[in-house]
Structures are given as structure tokens and as C-alpha cells.
Design a protein around this motif. Structure first.
Motif, PDB file in Angstrom:
ATOM      1  N   LEU A 269      17.701  -9.184  -7.971  1.00  0.00           N
ATOM      2  CA  LEU A 269      16.354  -9.110  -8.214  1.00  0.00           C
ATOM      3  C   LEU A 269      15.230  -9.607  -7.179  1.00  0.00           C
ATOM      4  CD1 LEU A 269      14.179  -8.684 -10.571  1.00  0.00           C
ATOM      5  CD2 LEU A 269      14.411 -11.285 -11.036  1.00  0.00           C
ATOM      6  N   VAL A 270      15.751 -10.572  -6.586  1.00  0.00           N
ATOM      7  CA  VAL A 270      14.906 -11.227  -5.527  1.00  0.00           C
ATOM      8  C   VAL A 270      14.775 -10.093  -4.298  1.00  0.00           C
ATOM      9  CG1 VAL A 270      14.881 -12.816  -3.529  1.00  0.00           C
ATOM     10  CG2 VAL A 270      15.152 -13.569  -5.921  1.00  0.00           C
ATOM     11  N   ASN A 271      15.953  -9.369  -3.842  1.00  0.00           N
ATOM     12  CA  ASN A 271      16.200  -8.435  -3.054  1.00  0.00           C
ATOM     13  C   ASN A 271      15.298  -7.119  -3.358  1.00  0.00           C
ATOM     14  OD1 ASN A 271      16.882  -7.085  -0.608  1.00  0.00           O
ATOM     15  ND2 ASN A 271      18.685  -6.167  -1.749  1.00  0.00           N
TER      16      ASN A 271
ATOM     17  N   ARG B 299      10.346  -3.922  -2.785  1.00  0.00           N
ATOM     18  CA  ARG B 299       9.163  -3.220  -3.441  1.00  0.00           C
ATOM     19  C   ARG B 299       7.888  -3.748  -2.710  1.00  0.00           C
ATOM     20  NH1 ARG B 299       5.657  -4.970  -7.112  1.00  0.00           N
ATOM     21  NH2 ARG B 299       6.875  -6.743  -7.532  1.00  0.00           N
ATOM     22  N   LEU B 300       7.790  -5.076  -2.572  1.00  0.00           N
ATOM     23  CA  LEU B 300       6.552  -5.677  -1.912  1.00  0.00           C
ATOM     24  C   LEU B 300       6.301  -5.220  -0.431  1.00  0.00           C
ATOM     25  CD1 LEU B 300       6.667  -9.425  -2.933  1.00  0.00           C
ATOM     26  CD2 LEU B 300       4.912  -7.528  -3.798  1.00  0.00           C
ATOM     27  N   ILE B 301       7.473  -4.924   0.481  1.00  0.00           N
ATOM     28  CA  ILE B 301       7.299  -4.292   1.812  1.00  0.00           C
ATOM     29  C   ILE B 301       6.874  -3.058   1.700  1.00  0.00           C
ATOM     30  CG2 ILE B 301       8.730  -3.548   3.581  1.00  0.00           C
ATOM     31  CD1 ILE B 301      10.532  -6.219   3.100  1.00  0.00           C
TER      32      ILE B 301
ATOM     33  N   LEU C 240       2.321   1.050   2.242  1.00  0.00           N
ATOM     34  CA  LEU C 240       1.287   2.063   1.751  1.00  0.00           C
ATOM     35  C   LEU C 240      -0.075   1.613   1.900  1.00  0.00           C
ATOM     36  CD1 LEU C 240       3.130   3.001  -1.535  1.00  0.00           C
ATOM     37  CD2 LEU C 240       3.127   4.315   0.332  1.00  0.00           C
ATOM     38  N   LEU C 241      -0.341   0.371   1.915  1.00  0.00           N
ATOM     39  CA  LEU C 241      -1.774  -0.050   1.948  1.00  0.00           C
ATOM     40  C   LEU C 241      -2.353  -0.018   3.280  1.00  0.00           C
ATOM     41  CD1 LEU C 241      -1.632  -3.316  -0.497  1.00  0.00           C
ATOM     42  CD2 LEU C 241      -2.517  -0.962  -1.029  1.00  0.00           C
ATOM     43  N   ARG C 242      -1.534  -0.177   4.149  1.00  0.00           N
ATOM     44  CA  ARG C 242      -1.945  -0.066   5.596  1.00  0.00           C
ATOM     45  C   ARG C 242      -2.592   1.532   6.125  1.00  0.00           C
ATOM     46  NH1 ARG C 242       2.353  -2.978   9.777  1.00  0.00           N
ATOM     47  NH2 ARG C 242       1.624  -5.140   8.759  1.00  0.00           N
TER      48      ARG C 242
END
Length: 67
Positions: A51-53, A58-60, A65-67
Motif C-alpha cells: 500500500l505504501v509503495n 501514485r503521488l509521484i 502531471l502537475l508540472r
């Protein structure tokens, strides 16, 4: 035992009326919320490490995408 207090009665509505009400609420929300709504899904991790991985990956990807 205390009984819960009921104020008024709900009008009986058809499924089509509930669908129309939901569509109207979605239109109102789209005015207030300018970004697109994310669609939900279920991710079942077998372990906490998995789950942590998954969350870090997902956050990465969202950050890219936001850049």
C-alpha cells in the motif's frame, strides 16, 4: 429508551426524479469546483508495504502531471 425525533415526511420520489436531482447537484457543484472530478476505484493491497509503495508511486505520477 428515547425515540428519535422525526420532523416532516419525505415525498415519495421515483428513481428518475432522484437521478434528475443528482444531475442538478452535479451541475451546481461543477460551477463551484473548477477542476474535474476524479473517479473513484478500490485498490486492495495485500500488505502495508504494498500500500505504501502504491501510494508513493501514485503521488509521484500526479506530481509529474502537475508540472
Amino acid at each position: 429508551m428515547n425515540r428519535s425525533k422525526v420532523v416532516g415526511h419525505r415525498k415519495p420520489r421515483t428513481p428518475a426524479e432522484f437521478h434528475a436531482l443528482g444531475a442538478r447537484l452535479d451541475r451546481e457543484l461543477s460551477v463551484v469546483r473548477p477542476f474535474t472530478r476524479k473517479r473513484g476505484f478500490v485498490f486492495k493491497a495485500r500488505t502495508w508495504d504494498e500500500l505504501v509503495n502504491w501510494e508513493s508511486q501514485r503521488l509521484i505520477s500526479e506530481h509529474r502531471l502537475l508540472r
